[in-house]
Design an enzyme around this catalytic site. Structure first.
Site, mmCIF file in Angstrom:
data_model
loop_
_atom_site.group_PDB
_atom_site.id
_atom_site.type_symbol
_atom_site.label_atom_id
_atom_site.label_comp_id
_atom_site.label_asym_id
_atom_site.label_seq_id
_atom_site.Cartn_x
_atom_site.Cartn_y
_atom_site.Cartn_z
ATOM 1 C CB SER A 1 -0.887 -0.031 1.267
ATOM 2 O OG SER A 1 -1.693 1.126 1.363
ATOM 3 C CG ASP B 1 1.759 -4.974 3.715
ATOM 4 O OD1 ASP B 1 2.072 -3.822 3.340
ATOM 5 O OD2 ASP B 1 0.794 -5.199 4.500
ATOM 6 C CB SER C 1 6.248 11.000 10.473
ATOM 7 O OG SER C 1 5.187 11.942 10.502
ATOM 8 C CE1 TYR D 1 2.557 7.401 12.236
ATOM 9 C CE2 TYR D 1 2.848 9.770 12.404
ATOM 10 C CZ TYR D 1 2.850 8.609 11.647
ATOM 11 O OH TYR D 1 3.158 8.672 10.307
ATOM 12 C CE LYS E 1 6.142 6.689 11.346
ATOM 13 N NZ LYS E 1 6.664 5.710 10.390
ATOM 14 C CG PHE F 1 3.220 11.619 0.862
ATOM 15 C CD1 PHE F 1 3.922 12.502 1.693
ATOM 16 C CD2 PHE F 1 3.699 11.407 -0.419
ATOM 17 C CE1 PHE F 1 5.075 13.140 1.252
ATOM 18 C CE2 PHE F 1 4.849 12.041 -0.869
ATOM 19 C CZ PHE F 1 5.540 12.904 -0.037
ATOM 20 C CB THR G 1 -1.144 6.587 1.661
ATOM 21 O OG1 THR G 1 -1.213 7.003 3.037
ATOM 22 C CG2 THR G 1 0.109 7.142 1.018
HETATM 23 N N1 LIG Z 1 0.769 9.038 4.398
HETATM 24 C C1 LIG Z 1 1.341 10.025 5.087
HETATM 25 O O1 LIG Z 1 0.918 11.186 5.030
HETATM 26 C C2 LIG Z 1 2.518 9.741 5.949
HETATM 27 C C3 LIG Z 1 2.990 8.461 6.175
HETATM 28 N N2 LIG Z 1 4.104 8.276 6.952
HETATM 29 C C4 LIG Z 1 4.640 6.936 7.181
HETATM 30 O O2 LIG Z 1 4.866 6.293 5.946
HETATM 31 C C5 LIG Z 1 4.782 4.897 6.100
HETATM 32 C C6 LIG Z 1 3.870 4.327 5.028
HETATM 33 O O3 LIG Z 1 2.564 4.825 5.280
HETATM 34 P P1 LIG Z 1 1.412 4.886 4.165
HETATM 35 O O4 LIG Z 1 1.912 4.287 2.911
HETATM 36 O O5 LIG Z 1 0.886 6.248 4.188
HETATM 37 O O6 LIG Z 1 0.323 3.953 4.872
HETATM 38 P P2 LIG Z 1 -0.532 2.723 4.313
HETATM 39 O O7 LIG Z 1 -1.506 2.442 5.396
HETATM 40 O O8 LIG Z 1 -1.019 3.006 2.949
HETATM 41 O O9 LIG Z 1 0.544 1.537 4.224
HETATM 42 C C7 LIG Z 1 1.116 0.968 5.355
HETATM 43 C C8 LIG Z 1 1.350 -0.503 5.062
HETATM 44 O O10 LIG Z 1 2.029 -1.062 6.194
HETATM 45 C C9 LIG Z 1 1.492 -2.372 6.410
HETATM 46 N N3 LIG Z 1 1.735 -2.787 7.792
HETATM 47 C C10 LIG Z 1 1.181 -2.279 8.918
HETATM 48 N N4 LIG Z 1 1.625 -2.952 9.985
HETATM 49 C C11 LIG Z 1 2.490 -3.898 9.538
HETATM 50 C C12 LIG Z 1 3.268 -4.900 10.164
HETATM 51 N N5 LIG Z 1 3.243 -5.079 11.490
HETATM 52 N N6 LIG Z 1 4.052 -5.687 9.392
HETATM 53 C C13 LIG Z 1 4.065 -5.526 8.048
HETATM 54 N N7 LIG Z 1 3.336 -4.613 7.396
HETATM 55 C C14 LIG Z 1 2.561 -3.807 8.131
HETATM 56 C C15 LIG Z 1 0.005 -2.213 6.099
HETATM 57 O O11 LIG Z 1 -0.604 -3.478 5.843
HETATM 58 C C16 LIG Z 1 0.052 -1.305 4.885
HETATM 59 O O12 LIG Z 1 0.099 -2.055 3.678
HETATM 60 C C17 LIG Z 1 4.294 4.662 7.533
HETATM 61 O O13 LIG Z 1 5.403 4.341 8.338
HETATM 62 C C18 LIG Z 1 3.720 6.008 7.927
HETATM 63 O O14 LIG Z 1 3.769 6.205 9.319
HETATM 64 C C19 LIG Z 1 4.779 9.316 7.510
HETATM 65 C C20 LIG Z 1 4.339 10.605 7.325
HETATM 66 C C21 LIG Z 1 3.170 10.914 6.557
HETATM 67 C C1 LIG Z 2 -0.086 10.948 8.412
HETATM 68 C C2 LIG Z 2 -0.414 11.529 9.767
HETATM 69 C C3 LIG Z 2 -0.089 10.515 10.835
HETATM 70 C C4 LIG Z 2 -1.101 9.442 10.930
HETATM 71 C C5 LIG Z 2 -2.479 9.957 11.129
HETATM 72 O O1 LIG Z 2 -3.297 9.347 11.789
HETATM 73 C C6 LIG Z 2 -2.770 11.154 10.507
HETATM 74 C C7 LIG Z 2 -1.871 11.845 9.801
HETATM 75 C C8 LIG Z 2 -2.349 12.980 9.050
HETATM 76 C C9 LIG Z 2 -1.631 14.196 9.433
HETATM 77 C C10 LIG Z 2 -0.158 13.980 9.218
HETATM 78 C C11 LIG Z 2 0.339 12.821 10.082
HETATM 79 C C12 LIG Z 2 1.831 12.718 10.045
HETATM 80 O O2 LIG Z 2 2.472 11.716 9.865
HETATM 81 C C13 LIG Z 2 2.593 13.985 10.294
HETATM 82 C C14 LIG Z 2 2.065 15.075 9.411
HETATM 83 C C15 LIG Z 2 2.398 14.723 8.000
HETATM 84 C C16 LIG Z 2 0.584 15.216 9.611
HETATM 85 C C17 LIG Z 2 0.246 16.464 8.828
HETATM 86 C C18 LIG Z 2 1.431 17.334 9.024
HETATM 87 C C19 LIG Z 2 2.486 16.486 9.728
HETATM 88 O O3 LIG Z 2 2.437 16.650 11.138
HETATM 89 C C20 LIG Z 2 3.819 16.966 9.263
HETATM 90 O O4 LIG Z 2 4.343 16.785 8.213
HETATM 91 C C21 LIG Z 2 4.498 17.752 10.114
HETATM 92 O O5 LIG Z 2 5.543 18.202 9.789
#
Ligand SMILES: NC(=O)C1=CN([C@@H]2O[C@H](COP(=O)(O)OP(=O)(O)OC[C@H]3O[C@@H](n4cnc5c(N)ncnc54)[C@H](O)[C@@H]3O)[C@@H](O)[C@H]2O)C=CC1
Ligand SMILES: C[C@]12CCC(=O)C=C1CC[C@@H]1[C@@H]2C(=O)C[C@@]2(C)[C@H]1CC[C@]2(O)C(=O)C=O
Length: 257
Positions: free
Chosen positions: A15, A36, A149, A162, A166, A195, A197
């Protein structure tokens, strides 16, 4: 590192940012090992990438599961050159809510997946990378890329676990890079902003739109997984990047409350 025919392990591969990273690294010629928890979506990834990819259901928080996954990667492709940590969860709660303290089950889960899970992959991938012959020009054996993050610096209401997880990822980046430098292994983390997602799709649209409208400088939109993945590819290819955390967030700055 030249990515052609190299082997890249990507967690959270089913994902969002992990899936985007698989696509970008595959386009650069790498063979992909996708980990995953989500077996159905992993099958879709394998179908899309064909023989260039293998997948395994791995829980990054579980030591035996990670060891078995890396063993499977070694059996299938014979090496690991790149490891990309994207698996993550974002369960949230206020420190005290309706008189009840933050549930420790939630705290432990978020730390186990985001922080311990990242370190689990790092340590097993590093063992595998140490078996690689050093690159003739650079001496490089491998590169590890983690996902922190913006929350490491500016976590929001409800994000104590969270943000701590991070900040932990950001904090381990330098000491692990120091530990692995003598083996020719680099360690770099990425701090994404907002992002588009599945993780963010869980937010009420009003909340994500308000972050975009008020807190993102330019461009005034969420990031796309391919924009995160382009940075993953660049970090893998640029041997001079090491021991740092790079933001990709369109200048996101959060308000106080
Ligand atoms: N989307 C956003 O705005 C941001 C995302 N992130 C970080 O980026 C990374 C990717 O997030 P996204 O792609 O947005 O989320 P997502 O929810 O689309 O993908 C996360 C994936 O991790 C897998 N996963 C969860 N727990 C797991 C485990 N124990 N073992 C193996 N796989 C597992 C899920 O099944 C999923 O496929 C995460 O670490 C998230 O915290 C950080 C900042 C912002
Ligand atoms: C993606 C996050 C974290 C997970 C969640 O439940 C909700 C989110 C939406 C707001 C995002 C969260 C994050 O990871 C940090 C950022 C991206 C936040 C918006 C701004 C954020 O705090 C950041 O980039 C700060 O610099």
């Amino acid at each position: 590192m030249q990515l052609q025919d190299k082997v890249a392990v990507v967690t959270g591969a089913a994902s969002g940012l992990g899936l985007g990273s698989c696509r970008a690294l595959a386009a650069a010629g790498a063979r992909i090992v996708g980990f995953d928890r989500d077996a159905d979506r992993l099958a879709a990834l394998r179908d899309a990438l064909g023989e260039q990819a293998m997948t395994a259901v791995v829980d990054v928080a579980d030591e035996a599961s990670v060891k078995a996954g890396i063993d499977q990667a070694m059996a299938a492709f014979g090496a690991v050159h790149v490891a990309v940590n994207c698996a993550g969860v974002a369960d949230s709660a206020k420190t005290v809510s309706k008189g009840e303290p933050f549930p420790l089950t939630t705290w432990n889960k978020v730390i186990a997946v985001n922080l311990t899970g990242t370190f689990n992959i790092i340590r097993f991938a590093a063992v595998a990378m140490m078996r690689n012959a050093p690159d003739g020009d650079t001496g490089e054996r491998g590169v590890i890329i983690n996902t922190s993050s913006g929350a490491a610096w500016q976590g929001q209401v409800g994000q104590a676990a969270y943000a701590a997880s991070k900040a932990g990822v950001m904090g381990l980046t330098l000491p692990v890079a120091r530990d692995l430098a003598e083996h020719g292994i680099r360690v770099v983390s990425i701090a994404p902003g907002l992002f588009d997602t599945a993780m963010v799709a869980g937010l009420p649209p009003k909340v994500s739109q308000s972050i975009v409208d008020r807190m993102i400088l330019y461009p005034n939109r969420m990031g796309r997984p391919d924009e995160f993945a382009a940075l993953v590819r660049h970090i893998a290819e640029n041997t001079y990047l090491n021991a740092t955390t790079i933001s990709v967030d369109a200048g996101a700055r959060m308000q106080a409350r």
